[in-house]
Design a protein around this motif. Structure first.
Motif, mmCIF file in Angstrom:
data_model
loop_
_atom_site.group_PDB
_atom_site.id
_atom_site.type_symbol
_atom_site.label_atom_id
_atom_site.label_comp_id
_atom_site.label_asym_id
_atom_site.label_seq_id
_atom_site.Cartn_x
_atom_site.Cartn_y
_atom_site.Cartn_z
ATOM 1 N N ILE A 33 -23.786 8.010 -17.152
ATOM 2 C CA ILE A 33 -22.419 7.773 -17.076
ATOM 3 C C ILE A 33 -21.686 7.761 -15.471
ATOM 4 O O ILE A 33 -23.103 7.441 -14.638
ATOM 5 C CB ILE A 33 -21.419 8.847 -17.659
ATOM 6 C CG1 ILE A 33 -21.975 10.493 -16.813
ATOM 7 C CG2 ILE A 33 -21.954 9.186 -18.968
ATOM 8 C CD1 ILE A 33 -21.376 11.576 -17.180
ATOM 9 N N SER A 34 -20.305 7.733 -15.581
ATOM 10 C CA SER A 34 -20.197 7.488 -13.892
ATOM 11 C C SER A 34 -20.202 8.865 -13.801
ATOM 12 O O SER A 34 -19.772 9.876 -14.122
ATOM 13 C CB SER A 34 -18.634 6.601 -13.790
ATOM 14 O OG SER A 34 -18.117 7.057 -13.233
ATOM 15 N N GLY A 35 -20.602 8.550 -11.965
ATOM 16 C CA GLY A 35 -20.239 10.311 -11.115
ATOM 17 C C GLY A 35 -18.772 10.672 -11.403
ATOM 18 O O GLY A 35 -18.038 11.749 -10.313
ATOM 19 N N PHE A 36 -17.711 9.952 -11.526
ATOM 20 C CA PHE A 36 -16.093 9.908 -11.338
ATOM 21 C C PHE A 36 -15.779 10.129 -12.730
ATOM 22 O O PHE A 36 -14.953 10.896 -13.134
ATOM 23 C CB PHE A 36 -15.783 8.939 -11.067
ATOM 24 C CG PHE A 36 -15.844 8.348 -9.412
ATOM 25 C CD1 PHE A 36 -15.364 9.650 -8.272
ATOM 26 C CD2 PHE A 36 -16.170 6.977 -9.274
ATOM 27 C CE1 PHE A 36 -15.564 9.030 -7.346
ATOM 28 C CE2 PHE A 36 -16.163 6.470 -7.915
ATOM 29 C CZ PHE A 36 -15.810 7.673 -7.178
ATOM 30 N N THR A 37 -17.300 10.416 -13.793
ATOM 31 C CA THR A 37 -16.517 11.155 -15.747
ATOM 32 C C THR A 37 -15.929 12.246 -14.987
ATOM 33 O O THR A 37 -17.263 13.774 -14.799
ATOM 34 C CB THR A 37 -17.875 10.853 -16.303
ATOM 35 O OG1 THR A 37 -17.883 9.310 -16.165
ATOM 36 C CG2 THR A 37 -17.620 11.714 -17.174
ATOM 37 N N VAL A 38 -15.098 13.342 -16.018
ATOM 38 C CA VAL A 38 -14.455 14.294 -15.790
ATOM 39 C C VAL A 38 -14.318 15.045 -17.381
ATOM 40 O O VAL A 38 -13.889 15.395 -17.321
ATOM 41 C CB VAL A 38 -13.191 14.960 -14.859
ATOM 42 C CG1 VAL A 38 -13.742 14.387 -12.917
ATOM 43 C CG2 VAL A 38 -12.276 13.758 -15.321
ATOM 44 N N ARG A 39 -13.838 13.808 -18.110
ATOM 45 C CA ARG A 39 -13.472 14.154 -19.002
ATOM 46 C C ARG A 39 -14.500 12.787 -20.226
ATOM 47 O O ARG A 39 -15.005 11.455 -20.421
ATOM 48 C CB ARG A 39 -11.683 13.353 -19.527
ATOM 49 C CG ARG A 39 -11.161 14.051 -19.071
ATOM 50 C CD ARG A 39 -9.727 13.500 -18.841
ATOM 51 N NE ARG A 39 -9.499 12.668 -20.554
ATOM 52 C CZ ARG A 39 -8.492 13.671 -20.466
ATOM 53 N NH1 ARG A 39 -7.614 14.835 -20.631
ATOM 54 N NH2 ARG A 39 -8.099 13.615 -22.228
ATOM 55 N N PRO A 40 -15.387 13.543 -21.301
ATOM 56 C CA PRO A 40 -14.986 15.113 -21.623
ATOM 57 C C PRO A 40 -16.110 16.113 -20.814
ATOM 58 O O PRO A 40 -17.018 15.569 -20.222
ATOM 59 C CB PRO A 40 -15.352 15.081 -23.099
ATOM 60 C CG PRO A 40 -16.363 14.809 -22.821
ATOM 61 C CD PRO A 40 -16.006 13.117 -22.475
ATOM 62 N N PRO A 41 -15.513 17.171 -20.417
ATOM 63 C CA PRO A 41 -15.995 18.627 -19.300
ATOM 64 C C PRO A 41 -17.991 17.960 -19.745
ATOM 65 O O PRO A 41 -18.675 18.366 -18.946
ATOM 66 C CB PRO A 41 -15.624 19.100 -19.199
ATOM 67 C CG PRO A 41 -14.619 19.280 -19.656
ATOM 68 C CD PRO A 41 -14.857 18.362 -20.970
ATOM 69 N N VAL A 236 0.095 13.213 -10.409
ATOM 70 C CA VAL A 236 -0.874 12.985 -11.864
ATOM 71 C C VAL A 236 -1.876 12.758 -11.852
ATOM 72 O O VAL A 236 -2.350 11.855 -10.834
ATOM 73 C CB VAL A 236 -0.003 12.328 -12.401
ATOM 74 C CG1 VAL A 236 -1.132 12.089 -13.800
ATOM 75 C CG2 VAL A 236 1.329 12.209 -12.669
ATOM 76 N N LYS A 237 -2.623 13.678 -11.319
ATOM 77 C CA LYS A 237 -4.560 13.443 -10.919
ATOM 78 C C LYS A 237 -4.913 11.920 -11.831
ATOM 79 O O LYS A 237 -4.674 11.480 -12.859
ATOM 80 C CB LYS A 237 -4.969 14.644 -12.082
ATOM 81 C CG LYS A 237 -4.864 15.795 -11.228
ATOM 82 C CD LYS A 237 -5.839 16.044 -9.709
ATOM 83 C CE LYS A 237 -4.838 17.249 -9.285
ATOM 84 N NZ LYS A 237 -5.285 17.677 -7.970
ATOM 85 N N SER A 238 -5.650 11.412 -11.222
ATOM 86 C CA SER A 238 -5.742 9.999 -11.507
ATOM 87 C C SER A 238 -7.011 9.792 -12.437
ATOM 88 O O SER A 238 -7.184 8.715 -13.290
ATOM 89 C CB SER A 238 -6.848 9.615 -9.600
ATOM 90 O OG SER A 238 -8.426 10.107 -9.740
ATOM 91 N N PRO A 239 -7.994 10.848 -13.162
ATOM 92 C CA PRO A 239 -8.291 10.559 -13.864
ATOM 93 C C PRO A 239 -7.866 10.818 -15.426
ATOM 94 O O PRO A 239 -7.701 10.344 -16.659
ATOM 95 C CB PRO A 239 -9.170 11.798 -14.294
ATOM 96 C CG PRO A 239 -9.688 12.111 -12.106
ATOM 97 C CD PRO A 239 -7.796 12.605 -11.714
ATOM 98 N N LEU A 240 -6.484 11.278 -15.130
ATOM 99 C CA LEU A 240 -5.648 11.203 -15.982
ATOM 100 C C LEU A 240 -5.209 9.917 -16.309
ATOM 101 O O LEU A 240 -4.642 9.657 -17.861
ATOM 102 C CB LEU A 240 -4.867 12.377 -16.110
ATOM 103 C CG LEU A 240 -5.280 14.291 -16.192
ATOM 104 C CD1 LEU A 240 -3.483 15.097 -16.111
ATOM 105 C CD2 LEU A 240 -5.632 14.066 -17.609
ATOM 106 N N ILE A 241 -4.879 9.286 -15.191
ATOM 107 C CA ILE A 241 -3.753 8.555 -15.518
ATOM 108 C C ILE A 241 -4.588 6.945 -14.977
ATOM 109 O O ILE A 241 -4.018 5.308 -15.734
ATOM 110 C CB ILE A 241 -2.478 8.548 -15.195
ATOM 111 C CG1 ILE A 241 -1.753 7.380 -14.976
ATOM 112 C CG2 ILE A 241 -2.372 8.487 -13.060
ATOM 113 C CD1 ILE A 241 -0.726 7.721 -16.516
#
Length: 268
Positions: A33-41, A236-241
């Motif tokens: 995966i990408s290191g920027f992945t936050v979803r899903p935890p 709005v946090k960037s991972p959300l949008i």
């Protein structure tokens, strides 16, 4: 004999395929995966991180023996080229709209043999978007909204963001720039133009760093802007949008809708 259809070892170079595959119950196919992945935890705990957005550890990716790598946009063209040259099949999606996100989910589901589940997910997301739009129709007015994707230089929001602002009850002040697919075409060369368009709400989502409302408010001449005068500067946090996947149509849209609804309640 295994009945698994489609690619079995997928590397996700951005977050949206990871989130989508987890939602479809197909996380076992993901090997990187990408290191920027936050979803899903849990993805961060379960999967090796092998790429950023503009760079990737191609050697590490190849060790995973992927039969497909999935990325997004022209920005990942160099990564895709290197992987293709090494014999890896690559899918670079380039969708930029709400409809494009829904179609992406269906295409990804079809690719891994779960078209029915992908259709159901897309329909559920679409119903959620429509519910937000119906609720927004009851607002007393539509605010002018400036969405800032980056601050130095200022970059206005991409198409799906402008569409989500509209669905949530607001009007993006740079609709002509939102149609531009490349970030460089959404750079606001003259910041005074933002002052002239006088947004009533400012939403910041600076990819990779925290939004600083006090820094925005201190920009020369910005004290004249309605949003600054009324304290309507929000993050709005960037991972959300800023990832064109399910998060944008759920938590991202809901946060924008909440900001706009609170503004509307002040008028009531």
């Amino acid at each position: 004999m295994s009945r698994l259809v489609g690619p079995r070892r997928i590397v996700c170079l951005t977050e949206e395929p990871t989130e989508t595959l987890y939602l479809l119950g197909e996380s076992a196919r993901i090997v990187g995966i990408s290191g920027f992945t936050v979803r899903p935890p849990q993805a961060r705990r379960e999967k090796p991180k092998v790429s950023a957005f503009t760079s990737a550890r191609v050697g590490e990716i190849l060790k995973l023996k992927p039969d497909l790598a999935i990325g997004f946009s022209d920005i990942q063209a160099d990564i895709a080229r290197e992987l293709v040259a090494a014999g890896v099949e690559v899918w670079i999606a380039n969708h930029r709209s709400v409809a494009g996100i829904l179609d992406y989910i269906r295409r990804l589901g079809g690719l891994v043999g779960v078209a029915g589940a992908a259709d159901a997910l897309a329909e559920r997301l679409e119903r959620g978007v429509e519910a937000v739009e119906r609720a927004a129709a009851a607002l007393p007015a539509r605010p002018r909204v400036y969405f800032e994707e980056w601050d130095e230089p200022p970059i206005s929001g991409i198409q799906w963001v402008a569409e989500l602002v509209r669905l949530a009850g607001g009007d993006d002040i740079f609709p002509e720039r939102a149609a531009m697919p490349l970030a460089r075409d959404r750079i606001i060369e003259d910041p005074a133009e933002i002052i002239r368009r006088d947004p009533q709400i400012i939403i910041g989502s600076w990819c990779g760093k925290k939004f600083r409302p006090e820094k925005v408010a201190a920009r020369p001449g910005w004290s004249e802007i309605a949003a600054v005068r009324e304290g309507e500067l929000h993050e709005v946090k960037s991972p959300l949008i800023l990832q064109p996947g399910p998060a944008a149509l759920t938590d991202g849209l809901n946060e924008i809708a909440t900001i706009i609804a609170r503004w509307g309640n002040k008028l009531a």
